[in-house]
Design a protein around this motif. Sequence first.
Motif, PDB file in Angstrom:
ATOM      1  N   THR A  72       0.810  -1.222   0.000  1.00  0.00           N
ATOM      2  CA  THR A  72       0.000   0.000   0.000  1.00  0.00           C
ATOM      3  C   THR A  72       0.843   1.272   0.000  1.00  0.00           C
ATOM      4  N   ARG A 121      -4.832   4.563  -4.477  1.00  0.00           N
ATOM      5  CA  ARG A 121      -5.691   4.410  -3.296  1.00  0.00           C
ATOM      6  C   ARG A 121      -6.291   5.761  -2.895  1.00  0.00           C
ATOM      7  N   TYR A 161      -9.050   6.658  -5.381  1.00  0.00           N
ATOM      8  CA  TYR A 161     -10.284   5.928  -5.092  1.00  0.00           C
ATOM      9  C   TYR A 161     -11.055   6.589  -3.948  1.00  0.00           C
ATOM     10  N   LYS A 162     -10.336   6.956  -2.910  1.00  0.00           N
ATOM     11  CA  LYS A 162     -10.994   7.592  -1.763  1.00  0.00           C
ATOM     12  C   LYS A 162     -11.670   8.904  -2.182  1.00  0.00           C
ATOM     13  N   ALA A 173     -14.795   5.549  -3.085  1.00  0.00           N
ATOM     14  CA  ALA A 173     -14.538   4.103  -3.074  1.00  0.00           C
ATOM     15  C   ALA A 173     -13.685   3.733  -1.868  1.00  0.00           C
ATOM     16  N   LYS A 174     -13.724   2.466  -1.509  1.00  0.00           N
ATOM     17  CA  LYS A 174     -12.934   1.959  -0.398  1.00  0.00           C
ATOM     18  C   LYS A 174     -11.812   1.090  -0.963  1.00  0.00           C
ATOM     19  N   SER A 212      -9.418  -0.604   0.191  1.00  0.00           N
ATOM     20  CA  SER A 212      -9.078  -1.881   0.819  1.00  0.00           C
ATOM     21  C   SER A 212     -10.091  -2.960   0.462  1.00  0.00           C
ATOM     22  N   ARG A 213     -11.260  -2.542  -0.013  1.00  0.00           N
ATOM     23  CA  ARG A 213     -12.294  -3.496  -0.406  1.00  0.00           C
ATOM     24  C   ARG A 213     -12.323  -3.705  -1.913  1.00  0.00           C
ATOM     25  N   THR A 214     -12.113  -2.633  -2.642  1.00  0.00           N
ATOM     26  CA  THR A 214     -12.081  -2.689  -4.101  1.00  0.00           C
ATOM     27  C   THR A 214     -10.715  -2.183  -4.553  1.00  0.00           C
ATOM     28  N   ARG A 215      -9.797  -3.095  -4.758  1.00  0.00           N
ATOM     29  CA  ARG A 215      -8.412  -2.724  -5.068  1.00  0.00           C
ATOM     30  C   ARG A 215      -8.241  -2.453  -6.557  1.00  0.00           C
ATOM     31  N   TRP A 261     -10.797  -1.107 -11.739  1.00  0.00           N
ATOM     32  CA  TRP A 261     -11.005  -2.195 -10.779  1.00  0.00           C
ATOM     33  C   TRP A 261     -11.465  -3.486 -11.454  1.00  0.00           C
ATOM     34  N   ARG A 262     -12.630  -3.440 -12.107  1.00  0.00           N
ATOM     35  CA  ARG A 262     -13.182  -4.654 -12.691  1.00  0.00           C
ATOM     36  C   ARG A 262     -13.754  -4.372 -14.080  1.00  0.00           C
TER      37      ARG A 262
END
Length: 238
Positions: free
Chosen positions: A65, A74, A77-78, A82-83, A85-88, A179-180
């Motif tokens: 991290t 990271r 994302y924040k 977004a979180k 640590s949950r959605t890397r 992410w996805r």
Amino acid sequence: MNANLREFLDQAYVADEIFELRPDYRALLIAVDGIEPGESNETSEAMLVDAENHANKLLEETAVTELPHIADWREAYKAFGAKPSRTRNSLEALTRRAAKGLPRVNRLTDIYNAISVKHQIPLGGEDIDKYVGALHLVRATGEEDFATFSAGEPEIEHPEVGEVIWRDDESVTCRLWNWRQCARTGLTDQTTTAVFILDALGALSDEELQAAGAELAERVKELGTNVTVEQRLIAHNV
């Protein structure tokens, strides 16, 4: 097809609201045609092993991290809720996997995964033939469709309001920036025409971004006898 690749890239855009969120954001888009699909081979295997070794060496000295570009993503994302640590982001997810071994999928996917880890940059690949209209990066309204799978069954999800998404004229192609990816436009064992998205924030220099793109272009040119490559950089005030 080369002219079509150029047209596809020229129509792509990043909305102003993305640059308001991260003025340092740059997207290097690389479009490729003439790929001859193939299974993982000695070349892609060697690239993956090299990437695994590189990641493991980085992680001996620095927590995942705290690796500069991962830390940057990271924070990005924040910033849109977004979180991380949950959605890397895809780079963090792959870097974490390196210790146990990166996935072996096919030579095209293996190549871009290896370059992502080696150059420490989120890098996605998608099938241009599955696109409907232009590729663009925006913040979601929350009403867009995202085609995915749940327990092996097709499922439609919707992004959160304000989430950063890549999409075309039909639906979301990638959620949470990098992410996805969706089921519709993902690379397959039959893909012959692809677009690769290299996502960069401030921790990655322009020179490092171009180096990653150059290696990707060089490698995909080896995947056929008539491979053509076009690229475009999208950045703030460029």
